[in-house]
Write a protein that holds these residues in place. Sequence first.
Motif, mmCIF file in Angstrom:
data_model
loop_
_atom_site.group_PDB
_atom_site.id
_atom_site.type_symbol
_atom_site.label_atom_id
_atom_site.label_comp_id
_atom_site.label_asym_id
_atom_site.label_seq_id
_atom_site.Cartn_x
_atom_site.Cartn_y
_atom_site.Cartn_z
ATOM 1 N N UNK A 12 29.162 35.504 34.545
ATOM 2 C CA UNK A 12 28.524 35.092 35.791
ATOM 3 C C UNK A 12 29.489 34.672 36.892
ATOM 4 N N UNK A 13 30.784 34.557 36.593
ATOM 5 C CA UNK A 13 31.731 34.162 37.638
ATOM 6 C C UNK A 13 33.143 34.602 37.260
ATOM 7 N N UNK A 14 34.093 34.292 38.141
ATOM 8 C CA UNK A 14 35.466 34.698 37.914
ATOM 9 C C UNK A 14 36.084 34.092 36.663
ATOM 10 N N UNK A 15 35.651 32.869 36.323
ATOM 11 C CA UNK A 15 36.154 32.268 35.091
ATOM 12 C C UNK A 15 35.700 33.051 33.873
ATOM 13 N N UNK A 16 34.448 33.475 33.880
ATOM 14 C CA UNK A 16 33.927 34.293 32.780
ATOM 15 C C UNK A 16 34.764 35.574 32.658
ATOM 16 N N UNK A 17 35.057 36.184 33.802
ATOM 17 C CA UNK A 17 35.825 37.427 33.796
ATOM 18 C C UNK A 17 37.174 37.204 33.116
ATOM 19 N N UNK A 18 37.836 36.108 33.478
ATOM 20 C CA UNK A 18 39.146 35.828 32.872
ATOM 21 C C UNK A 18 39.028 35.568 31.373
ATOM 22 N N UNK A 19 38.001 34.823 30.974
ATOM 23 C CA UNK A 19 37.811 34.557 29.546
ATOM 24 C C UNK A 19 37.563 35.842 28.767
#
Length: 66
Positions: A12-19
Amino acid sequence: MNQKTYHIPSISCGNCVRHVEKAAKAVPGVTAVSVDLPTKKLSVEGAFEESALRAQLAEDGYPIDP
Ligand SMILES: [Cu+2]
């Protein structure tokens, strides 16, 4: 070598993408990873076991859509 695309609804966000990128890159055999935030799609390249990819992402809280 193969390339596959998966849908991960919990992105749902850029942090999710990085994870998700980090988790996918940790799977043995994975050589390249990309995540598209708007469509929640993960693209993975390499000679990897899909079961290992699914297990890793589920463990990190981002299960792949069946
Ligand atoms: Cu997020």
